[in-house]
Design a protein around this motif. Structure first.
Motif, PDB file in Angstrom:
ATOM      1  N   UNK A 159       1.044  -1.275   0.123  1.00  0.00           N
ATOM      2  CA  UNK A 159       0.083  -0.107   0.199  1.00  0.00           C
ATOM      3  C   UNK A 159       1.038   1.150   0.299  1.00  0.00           C
ATOM      4  N   UNK A 160       0.495   2.137   0.354  1.00  0.00           N
ATOM      5  CA  UNK A 160       0.840   3.407  -0.546  1.00  0.00           C
ATOM      6  C   UNK A 160       0.729   4.506   0.543  1.00  0.00           C
ATOM      7  N   UNK A 161       1.225   5.427   0.722  1.00  0.00           N
ATOM      8  CA  UNK A 161       1.662   5.969   1.679  1.00  0.00           C
ATOM      9  C   UNK A 161       0.461   7.329   1.660  1.00  0.00           C
ATOM     10  N   UNK A 162       0.481   7.870   0.533  1.00  0.00           N
ATOM     11  CA  UNK A 162      -0.337   8.936  -0.407  1.00  0.00           C
ATOM     12  C   UNK A 162      -1.276   7.574  -1.365  1.00  0.00           C
ATOM     13  N   UNK A 163      -2.728   8.091  -0.702  1.00  0.00           N
ATOM     14  CA  UNK A 163      -3.378   6.475  -1.390  1.00  0.00           C
ATOM     15  C   UNK A 163      -3.068   6.694  -2.665  1.00  0.00           C
ATOM     16  N   UNK A 164      -3.532   5.914  -3.337  1.00  0.00           N
ATOM     17  CA  UNK A 164      -3.139   5.321  -5.062  1.00  0.00           C
ATOM     18  C   UNK A 164      -3.741   3.908  -5.459  1.00  0.00           C
ATOM     19  N   UNK A 165      -5.254   4.805  -5.125  1.00  0.00           N
ATOM     20  CA  UNK A 165      -6.265   4.635  -5.258  1.00  0.00           C
ATOM     21  C   UNK A 165      -6.940   4.474  -7.062  1.00  0.00           C
ATOM     22  N   UNK A 166      -7.552   3.338  -8.299  1.00  0.00           N
ATOM     23  CA  UNK A 166      -8.349   4.355  -8.659  1.00  0.00           C
ATOM     24  C   UNK A 166      -9.743   5.232  -7.981  1.00  0.00           C
ATOM     25  N   UNK A 167      -9.677   6.695  -8.151  1.00  0.00           N
ATOM     26  CA  UNK A 167     -11.013   7.458  -7.739  1.00  0.00           C
ATOM     27  C   UNK A 167     -11.839   6.894  -8.167  1.00  0.00           C
ATOM     28  N   UNK A 168     -12.377   7.257  -9.467  1.00  0.00           N
ATOM     29  CA  UNK A 168     -13.528   6.808  -9.675  1.00  0.00           C
ATOM     30  C   UNK A 168     -14.342   5.761 -10.034  1.00  0.00           C
ATOM     31  N   UNK A 169     -13.421   4.738 -10.058  1.00  0.00           N
ATOM     32  CA  UNK A 169     -13.792   3.223 -10.206  1.00  0.00           C
ATOM     33  C   UNK A 169     -14.321   2.740  -8.060  1.00  0.00           C
ATOM     34  N   UNK A 170     -15.238   1.719  -8.078  1.00  0.00           N
ATOM     35  CA  UNK A 170     -16.819   1.130  -7.235  1.00  0.00           C
ATOM     36  C   UNK A 170     -14.947   0.565  -6.033  1.00  0.00           C
ATOM     37  N   UNK A 171     -14.646   0.085  -4.740  1.00  0.00           N
ATOM     38  CA  UNK A 171     -14.838   0.135  -4.206  1.00  0.00           C
ATOM     39  C   UNK A 171     -14.548  -1.673  -4.588  1.00  0.00           C
ATOM     40  N   UNK A 172     -15.912  -2.723  -4.632  1.00  0.00           N
ATOM     41  CA  UNK A 172     -15.509  -3.472  -5.127  1.00  0.00           C
ATOM     42  C   UNK A 172     -14.472  -4.209  -6.869  1.00  0.00           C
ATOM     43  N   UNK A 173     -14.180  -2.919  -7.523  1.00  0.00           N
ATOM     44  CA  UNK A 173     -13.540  -3.080  -8.674  1.00  0.00           C
ATOM     45  C   UNK A 173     -12.050  -2.367  -8.565  1.00  0.00           C
ATOM     46  N   UNK A 174     -11.848  -1.477  -7.271  1.00  0.00           N
ATOM     47  CA  UNK A 174     -10.677  -1.259  -6.808  1.00  0.00           C
ATOM     48  C   UNK A 174      -9.890  -2.792  -6.553  1.00  0.00           C
ATOM     49  N   UNK A 175     -10.518  -3.218  -5.586  1.00  0.00           N
ATOM     50  CA  UNK A 175     -10.286  -5.070  -4.746  1.00  0.00           C
ATOM     51  C   UNK A 175      -9.783  -6.095  -5.923  1.00  0.00           C
ATOM     52  N   UNK A 176     -10.735  -5.877  -7.314  1.00  0.00           N
ATOM     53  CA  UNK A 176     -11.022  -7.289  -7.956  1.00  0.00           C
ATOM     54  C   UNK A 176      -9.482  -6.508  -9.320  1.00  0.00           C
ATOM     55  N   UNK A 177      -9.213  -5.409  -9.126  1.00  0.00           N
ATOM     56  CA  UNK A 177      -7.519  -5.295  -9.957  1.00  0.00           C
ATOM     57  C   UNK A 177      -6.519  -5.719  -8.533  1.00  0.00           C
ATOM     58  N   UNK A 178      -6.504  -6.022  -7.630  1.00  0.00           N
ATOM     59  CA  UNK A 178      -5.567  -6.228  -6.913  1.00  0.00           C
ATOM     60  C   UNK A 178      -5.724  -8.150  -7.164  1.00  0.00           C
TER      61      UNK A 178
END
Lengths: 685, 272
Positions: free
Chosen positions: B100-119
């Motif tokens: 994980x990153x100190x400054x959050x590096x998520x896909x802001x426009x995507x849903x939580x589920x989609x972000x988790x799926x990218x993992x």
């Protein structure tokens, strides 16, 4: 003294149940009147459900994002495995098995499994702290505890030294428990597996035990929440539970196709009756949310047909709708306002089946298409056929809002000691200010002091190990004191609850004084946060009012009224005018009540400070402490009664950091218009 | 000093195994600036290893070396008993390292589920065409991966925000979503860069519990950078202390707490 006998026929005759329902009802009636076919316990009902409609869904729970379903047959298998496991662990007949956790199928099964092995389930409030749990677990002497997760395991372990009878704990979710000492700790699925493995050994024993409970044996023990004193264990028999489930299911024609969402605490009698009693009686499906936070989403996904919520939930949902509409586009907002106004006008009548003009009906249909339907869908109420609210008074606007959308929201009045149902509103006779007619089989009487008493097949057996309290509450003839004061409207037969019996007094002329009844009416105005009405033993009623700073402050901002403090705003003449108009409206509404017309507020004062728990004026749950307020503000009360137009006062306050200070103020006392009281009462004076 | 050469047992009874990753005399320079000077330490299987130090001590650089994002000028990173050559980020992910990153590096426009799926991306093998048609193997693959993502969502108790776009979430929850995405990759080694920075006490407690649970449930080895000393001391089995790019302490929380150099670095020391 009024007395009233429960009598259902008059209400049934004008309804038209579908033939299938009629058949079902008659069949069920025949069964229970004689206790035929052995339907005298929840395990017996389970057996019937498996035999008659084993492939219908019985429980659903959302887990890992998907609704998992168990049919009645699968449910019975799960329960049997657990019951065998419990015998294997050494659960004896007559043992108490405590159950702690959020609504999950597994925990409902635990209750039935406990009943099958002849033990008595005792569901506990999952948010109780360890000490409160210690009291209840110690009081019933639970040998076995079934819990949901680590949090509950920790609480029980914390107090287990105080629990001499406690032996084994079973948990559902193994997370975080790997390192715990497992000599007295068992995982739910392991207990089931051991049960399955030992099936041959114990199945005959299980059969013997599960067929044994009679109609008057204990079904469940539920502890009252204990706001006053220690919690009391209310013992309910199979008769209490099954008769209540049967008659209440008939009352609302609940059927196998219904769906409910189980989200209210399992320790609460309502959940036990809805999610076990009625569910097993009717065979409908109980849906458990994924987690406490997802309840609203799950509600929308399931779309229950039978729904219960306390007024608070409806209030919050309405507020959310209103806030979101404020942010909606102008077109949507205008459409919403327009059609909601129409719904308010004709919606309740359409719901009640009263005649409405064809044009209004058509417009309502369009509204349903454009506004009401989508809104109900968002709220999760699209399919609600029977909705109930209870527990406290619900604001008339909130109540009417949901009814105008076509949601059949009704009120009921009940208690743990009554196995929920005392009164309920039949379809077509719904009003926000009554709690309905006596439920089937319930007799009501009103004592001289106004306290409501009832007698019914649902009346509890006893408070466990507490004969004094049992005797105080239930008399030899089976009449139970509710602790609430109320009266029965002669024209409609509906019960109206006005206040806690201990707060109800008499005015000097002998008429009824019910402060909370008037206070609730005042508090339904958004501008009024708190109200305290005085008048016990006096000739007139007077009131203290607290304004709601956010509502009144918002109004002041919009009208360019500058204010520097709560005190200044509370004393503003415009504010006083507004409050005066509210009080006068309340007076007019109170005057319509023959019994309570004496409670009109003649004079009032808007207080210079908010009543506060830190100053001891309110309890921590924001209930008014009348005696303390009467002592503390004695000078203001005197001024209310001696006719003076103003009063100067000094009040000690406690700041948030604990320091004390004084507030000085000169308060204006206003006279409110009252509606002349009915002549005979004046004559009596 | 705790002897860790053969693995050890922690105070709460967990068995710590052999070396997973070993940093051997790492030196990292950016132009003329020496970010890390000659640092060596190891991370063992199943342990929670913390790297602490004042601002600018080189902690994040160290984590970037561990994740393969920076290649040190001197020294070697040994992974599972072999020196690790410079790798592309996806190759690092395939080796079972997530971060994980100190400054959050998520896909802001995507849903939580989609972000988790990218993992789960590195585990997906079907091509673009198969995914577009979404029949047979692609469908099955998505179902399997979704199941793992859902288990992580359940584990981190973020079911209620499953479908919420990440941009609408408060900071504390975004941090949790980031952890979820890292966990979805089912890593053997999890690198957390200040997982609790900017959180309030309650959020920190929640996050600490999740980190401990991850370690406990999945046996994941965790290396984390953290500022909050209380949290570090409670969570970690062993701590590396850095100051000005140098390692000034290494050991159990108690050993580190009593180390004079560490005290000086944190409390300051008078220079003559």
């Amino acid at each position: 003294m009024t007395s009233f006998c429960g009598c259902r026929e008059s209400h049934n005759s004008d309804q038209k149940p579908v033939p299938w329902d009629r058949l079902w009802e008659e069949k069920n009636l025949a069964q229970t009147l004689t206790g035929a076919e052995g339907l005298t316990s929840i395990p017996a009902l389970l057996h019937r459900n498996v035999t008659e409609f084993g492939s219908s869904p019985a429980y659903r729970e959302k887990e890992f994002g998907i609704w998992q379903t168990w049919t009645w047959t699968e449910t019975a298998k799960e329960i049997e495995a657990l019951a065998l496991g419990l015998i294997n662990l050494g659960v004896n007949e007559g043992d108490f098995v405590a159950i702690i956790g959020r609504n999950r199928p597994y925990l409902y099964w635990s209750m039935v499994a406990a009943q099958m092995v002849g033990a008595i389930p005792v569901p506990l409030y999952q948010d109780a702290n360890a000490e409160e749990m210690a009291y209840v677990l110690g009081h019933c002497g639970a040998r076995f505890v079934i819990v949901s997760d680590q949090e509950q395991v920790d609480k029980v372990i914390e107090v287990q030294d105080q629990l001499h009878q406690f032996e084994h704990m079973i948990y559902l979710d193994p997370r975080g428990l790997r390192k715990y000492d497992h000599s007295h700790l068992h995982q739910y699925s392991h207990v089931q597996n051991q049960g399955r493995a030992a099936r041959d050994e114990f199945i005959n024993e299980l059969k013997r035990r599960s067929e044994k409970p009679g109609y008057d044996d204990t079904c469940v023990m539920l502890y009252t929440s204990g706001t006053t004193g220690k919690p009391k264990g209310v013992v309910l028999s199979n008769r209490n539970v099954i008769e209540s489930a049967r008659s209440s299911s008939d009352f609302d024609q609940l059927r196998r196709e219904d769906e409910i969402l189980a989200y209210l605490p399992m320790a609460w009698v309502g959940d036990f009756i809805f999610s076990l009693g009625q569910a097993f009686w009717c065979g409908f499906c109980v849906n458990c949310p994924e987690s406490a936070d997802t309840m609203m989403t799950d509600l929308r996904e399931i779309g229950p047909t039978y729904y219960f919520a306390p007024p608070r939930v409806f209030e919050t949902q309405l507020t959310n709708v209103m806030i979101r509409m404020e942010d909606a586009s102008p077109l949507k907002k205008r459409m919403f306002d327009h059609y909601m106004a129409h719904a308010r006008k004709v919606g309740p009548d359409i719901l009640d089946g009263k005649p409405v003009s064809a044009a209004d009906k058509l417009k309502y249909r369009i509204g349903e298409l454009l506004v009401y339907g989508p809104l109900k869908n968002t709220l999760g109420f699209s399919r609600v056929r029977v909705g109930y609210t209870a527990g406290e008074a619900i604001g008339p606007e909130i109540f009417d809002f949901y009814r105008s959308l076509g949601i059949n929201l009704k009120q009921l009045y009940g208690q743990t000691e009554a196995t929920v149902f005392i009164t309920a509103q039949p379809d077509g006779e719904v009003r926000s200010d009554t709690v309905g007619v006596p439920s089937p089989g319930v007799e009501l009487k009103i004592a001289d002091n106004g306290e409501v008493f009832y007698r019914s097949p649902g009346v509890f057996v006893e408070y466990y190990k507490n004969p004094e309290s049992t005797a105080d509450t239930k008399d030899a003839e089976g009449w139970v004191a509710t602790g609430d004061a109320g009266f029965i409207e002669e024209s409609t037969g509906h019960l109206r609850i006005i206040d806690r019996a201990k707060d109800v007094g008499k005015m000097a002329d002998g008429s009824l004084f019910a402060p909370k009844y008037v206070e609730n009416k005042l508090k339904f105005y958004p501008n009024i946060l708190e109200a305290v009405v005085f008048g016990n033993g006096r000739e007139q009623c007077t009131a203290f009012i607290n304004i709601d700073l956010s509502a009144v402050g918002n109004w002041a901002e919009r009208n360019n009224i500058a204010y520097a403090s709560y005190q200044e705003l509370a004393g503003h003449p415009h504010v006083l005018d507004t409050i005066q108009s509210h009080v006068e409206e309340v007076n007019a509404s109170v005057a319509e009540d023959d019994m309570l017309s004496g409670c009109q507020v003649h004079r009032f004062v808007v207080l210079h400070k908010e009543l506060d728990a830190d100053d001891g004026e309110l309890t921590r749950t924001r209930k008014v402490r009348r005696r303390i307020i009467e002592e503390k503000f004695a000078d203001i009360i005197d001024a209310l009664y001696d006719g003076s137009p103003k009063v100067s006062t000094v009040t000690e306050v406690t700041y948030e950091d604990g320091r004390k200070g004084n507030i000085k103020a000169t308060l204006e006392i206003r006279d409110a218009k009252v509606v002349p009281v009915v002549p005979q009462k004046v004559a009596a004076q | 000093m705790l002897d860790t050469s053969e693995g050890y047992t922690t105070a709460d009874g967990r068995k710590i195994g052999g070396v997973v990753m070993e940093m051997k005399n790492i030196t990292l320079r950016f132009g003329g600036v020496k970010a890390i000077t000659d640092i060596s330490f190891d991370i063992r299987e199943g342990e929670i290893r913390a790297i602490i130090g004042p601002n600018g001590a080189g902690k994040s650089s160290m984590l970037n070396v561990m994740s393969g994002f920076y290649v040190p000028q001197e020294g070697e990173v040994w992974f599972h008993g072999k020196p690790r050559p410079p790798l592309k980020p996806y190759e690092v992910a395939r080796q079972g390292i997530a971060r994980t990153f100190q400054n959050i590096a998520l896909f802001e426009g995507m849903s939580v589920l989609d972000n988790v799926m990218t993992g789960r991306l590195t585990q997906m093998k079907t091509g673009l065409l198969a995914q577009s048609i979404w029949k047979g193997r692609a469908e099955k693959e998505e179902t399997e991966n979704r199941e793992i993502a859902e288990k992580v969502i359940d584990f981190l108790e973020i079911q209620a925000i499953r479908k919420t776009p990440v941009s609408r979430l408060p900071y504390g929850l975004k941090k949790r979503v980031e952890l979820a995405r890292a966990l979805a990759a089912e890593p053997k080694l999890l690198l957390l860069d200040e997982p609790m920075a900017g959180m309030n006490v309650e959020e920190k407690e929640d996050m600490s519990r999740f980190i401990l649970d991850v370690n406990d449930e999945f046996g994941t080895t965790i290396a984390l950078i953290e500022h909050d000393m209380g949290v570090v001391m409670d969570l970690s089995d062993r701590v590396v202390v850095m100051d000005y790019g140098k390692k000034i302490g290494d050991g159990t929380p108690d050993e580190v707490r009593n180390n004079q150099e560490v005290i000086d670095a944190y409390l300051g020391v008078e220079h003559d």
